[in-house]
Scaffold this motif. Sequence first.
Motif: not given
Length: 495
Positions: A367-384
């Motif tokens: 329950r307390d396990g740490l999820a790694p950080n992720r950076l998601v660069i979205r091109l389409q849809p909802n660019d951001g």
Amino acid sequence: MDLELPVVPERTPVPTFDLVIAGASGDLALRKLFPALAHRVAEGVIPRDSRVIGLVRSHDPGDGLMRTVEARLQEEGLSRAQAEAFMPHLEFVRTDVTNPESMTALNERLGPPDRVRAFYLATPPQLFAPASRALAGAGLLDGEARLILEKPLGKDLASAKAINEAVAEVLPERRTYRIDHYLGKETVQNLLVLRFANTLFERSWSQRDIDHVQITVAETVGLEKRADYYDGVGALRDMVQNHVLQLLCLFAIEPPNTLDADAVRDEKVRVLRALRPIHGADVLQRTVRGQYVRGSSNGQAVPGYAEELGRASGTETFAALRCDLDTWRWAGVPIYLRTGKRMGARYSEIAVTFKSVPHSIFGGDRRDGLAPNRLVIRLQPNDGVQMHLMMKVPGSGRLQLVPRTLDLRYDTAFNERTPDAYERLLTDVIRGDQTLFMRRDEVETAWGFVDPIIGGWRDYYATPHRYPAGTAGPSQAVGLIERDGRSWSEPELRG
């Protein structure tokens, strides 16, 4: 309080121009090129006296085609007023772009070359070489005229070289624009800004902090009207060789000295040359081929690829690859590429998974396990851009951690319309800016990576695996990444 954003002017004014589009009655021109130009007219970017001249071979270049274009502009989201404002810029000429003797009317219509002149070959690639020679033979490529070539540029390294050599005979590289519309997307361009204008990311952009990278371009559509073309090409040639490898290049490049077009493209070529080859029996461990069968899409039953095509076929509609870059920065960081048709969702993104913390002070149960950080660069849809972080659950009781997302969306962060990729790229041609266009050695180096995979498939992997339409691809693609102890990133397509 609402944030008032300043009006940012175009960085360089667009000069008066003549843009000639061969294949002007085709789907690309009607669905993408004319709407992009109409938006630029509506925004006041295109000078009043600029002209768009469509070349057609068999259609009536009169009022009927003009009405078709005006109707299509409104179907693509422009208002009636915006469509009407564009139409005075547009005219059509009937000619055969591969025959210099048929270009008399075009020559007369263009007149003396006293303005920027560009020719867009929205035609099949087999016409690139004869069309280039015909335009040069008619004297239309004299002066500073520019030539725009739509992808795909050939079907393998040999055919790409033949096209490039034919074009080079009549036009220098600095006036040749090989277009890949993915490079015109705002989020793709923002990759450079994200890395090189933010110390936070550039310092962690290497094997020291990044565990792996996933690049996905997923489509929900099937063959549409491209059956004859697509069955001779497949997903690897149609998407990976250009779009997907270009995204990989912009993600992985070293910092260029400047934003000069050749400085950026030099670094992209270095990335392509650093790709570890995949050949022979390697394809069985490092690639997956797939072809969709009957399933559902958007709640509707849809046929399989062979049913749409009308015959059995060994062409892949899905491709996944594990790639490695043999460089100091990226040694040991796998980069997984994935693209396919009739998948469960339409999205394009680059997902960067960072390495886990070396030691957790928060306890060791699940329950307390740490999820790694992720950076998601979205091109389409909802660019951001999305950043996935660990956060504390509010409250004074037992310490609990949960993953949460910082979500920066273009449509909420900026009070302005995000332009279509072709809007940016077409005006860059007129400005003479080649930064977002592929250079000859880029194209040929990309084919040099893809060709051995095609050969390996022919010899060792002739039959693609099947996957139901509306899913994430064949189960073997899951095995490709799970063998390395990782899993595919699932999209968060919030409206």
